[in-house]
Write an enzyme that holds these catalytic residues in place. Structure first.
Site, short mmCIF file in Angstrom:
data_model
loop_
_atom_site.label_atom_id
_atom_site.label_comp_id
_atom_site.label_asym_id
_atom_site.label_seq_id
_atom_site.Cartn_x
_atom_site.Cartn_y
_atom_site.Cartn_z
N GLU A 127 5.00 25.92 59.72
CA GLU A 127 4.85 25.36 58.36
C GLU A 127 4.35 23.92 58.33
O GLU A 127 4.90 23.07 57.61
CB GLU A 127 6.19 25.48 57.61
N GLU A 179 7.36 37.39 59.36
CA GLU A 179 8.63 37.29 58.61
C GLU A 179 8.60 38.18 57.37
O GLU A 179 9.02 37.78 56.28
CB GLU A 179 8.91 35.84 58.21
#
Ligand code: XIL
Length: 385
Positions: free
Chosen positions: A178, A294
């Site tokens: 991220e 994910e």
């Protein structure tokens, strides 16, 4: 939905090879009508290979696994049994994050992750590392201790210690997680994380280089979210991600794969298969592998009715997986949890009506939901790697 019937037709054309598949076709039709269960006996399904998501995936040459952790795998035997039945890769959901591993600036606590690595050996699971460098899940001491003078030392020490300890035992590491944020990051899309603040954008390159030295065998992944939909923020993030990858490759940074987190929303209609395909092709054309890291489907905003809700969640899985699995560079699919018994979305995306969320392949009683069947079908329809 038009896309669904088109894919449905293609799916039906792909089947019909062999008796086992004939069984699957009735499963498909029923499931597409919204029935989660199947009409075949458990043994007929097992013969067709529909007894484990990992098994269906591995027949097509890719991996399936799910995030979990010491807390549930060590204490919930029924869950652990379903877990090892369905998964080929174990992703510690929180266990390898700084907050879990770093009680103090000088100490590491590997007790629980060592247990997970032993568990993986015992049940022939691969391990995925998540994650070495992130702006979240930092220990409390981090903000008082780490600054621009010592950040490089802390970063390098952490990566060498963690990736080094498990060297040779990890399928892939999310080296950096991220690092992009739009629209609130820098103009180039980089998130204003502590690492960026202390070390500049070089922290990303440095992390990949140190990880490559510490564990040359693990596939080195950059992982991020907010990339899959046809929205302006997702488009901006896709753009920033491609620019980042280009920059890393131009500098010779040893990145090998891109992880698309894929936290989906069943209520989201802005899905454009062609734009997603193009993004996957762009990444693949850089010589990088892709992992769906994910995957889960939030049921926030969906009607309360369980049958309807489960069908919409299953549809979202199917629609997404049909697209991403068409791209040969996709080598693994990981869901963020396996059973609704344990999902971060209970906390992070609860339903307004307070009903338990149902985002994962198995329900809270560990029974297969329509989502499980949709994933199995999408895997079964995927082109062979
Ligand atoms: C989440 C975990 O699932 C939660 O248990 C924890 O409280 C917060 O982190 N993106 C990531 C994951 O990369 O590490 C996050 O996991 C979910 C979003």
């Amino acid at each position: 939905m038009a896309i669904q019937s088109r894919l449905g037709r293609r799916r039906l054309l792909q089947i019909g090879i062999g008796a086992a598949i004939a069984g699957c076709s009735s499963i498909r039709q029923r499931s597409r009508q919204g029935f989660g269960s199947h009409s075949l006996s458990p043994s007929a399904l097992a013969t067709a290979g529909f007894n484990s998501l990992a098994q269906v995936a591995s027949r097509k040459g890719f991996f399936y696994g799910a995030a979990s952790d010491y807390a549930m795998l060590s204490s919930d035997a029924q869950f652990a049994a379903r877990y090892v039945e369905n998964c080929r890769i174990l992703v510690p959901e929180n266990g390898l994050k700084w907050r879990a591993l770093r009680p103090s600036p000088t100490e590491f606590d590997f007790t629980k992750t060592d247990w997970l690595f032993d568990f993986a050996v015992k049940y022939s699971l691969q391990m995925r590392g998540h994650t070495l460098v992130w702006h979240l899940s930092l220990p409390r001491w981090f903000s008082e201790t780490v600054n621009s003078r010592n950040a490089e030392r802390h970063l390098v020490h952490h990566i060498e210690s963690v990736a080094g300890r498990y060297a040779g035992k990890v399928h892939s590491w999310d080296v950096v997680n991220e690092a992009i944020e739009v629209p609130d990051g820098r103009p180039d899309g980089l998130r204003k994380s502590p690492w960026l603040e202390f070390l500049g954008e070089e922290y990303i390159d440095l992390s990949f280089r140190v990880a490559a030295q510490a564990d040359p065998e693990a596939l080195r992944v950059y992982n991020d979210y907010g990339l899959q939909y046809d929205t302006s923020s997702h488009a901006a993030k896709r753009h920033a991600a491609l620019r980042l990858l280009e920059r890393l490759q131009a500098k010779g940074t040893p990145i090998q794969a891109f992880g698309i987190q894929s936290h989906l929303r069943a209520s989201e209609t802005r899905f454009n298969a062609e734009k997603l395909r193009q993004f996957l092709r762009d990444i693949a054309s850089m010589g990088l592998k892709i992992l769906i890291t994910e995957l889960d489907v939030s049921d926030q905003g969906l009607p309360a009715d369980i049958e309807q809700r489960d069908r919409l969640v299953a549809d979202a899985y199917r629609e997404y997986l049909d697209v991403v699995l068409d791209e040969p560079a996709v080598i693994a699919v990981l869901t963020w949890g396996l059973s609704d018994r344990y999902t971060w979305l209970s906390e992070f995306k609860p339903r307004e009506d307070g009903l338990p969320v149902r985002p994962l392949p198995l329900d809270e009683n560990l029974e297969r939901k329509p989502a499980w069947w949709a994933i199995a079908q999408a895997f079964d329809n995927a082109p062979l790697r």
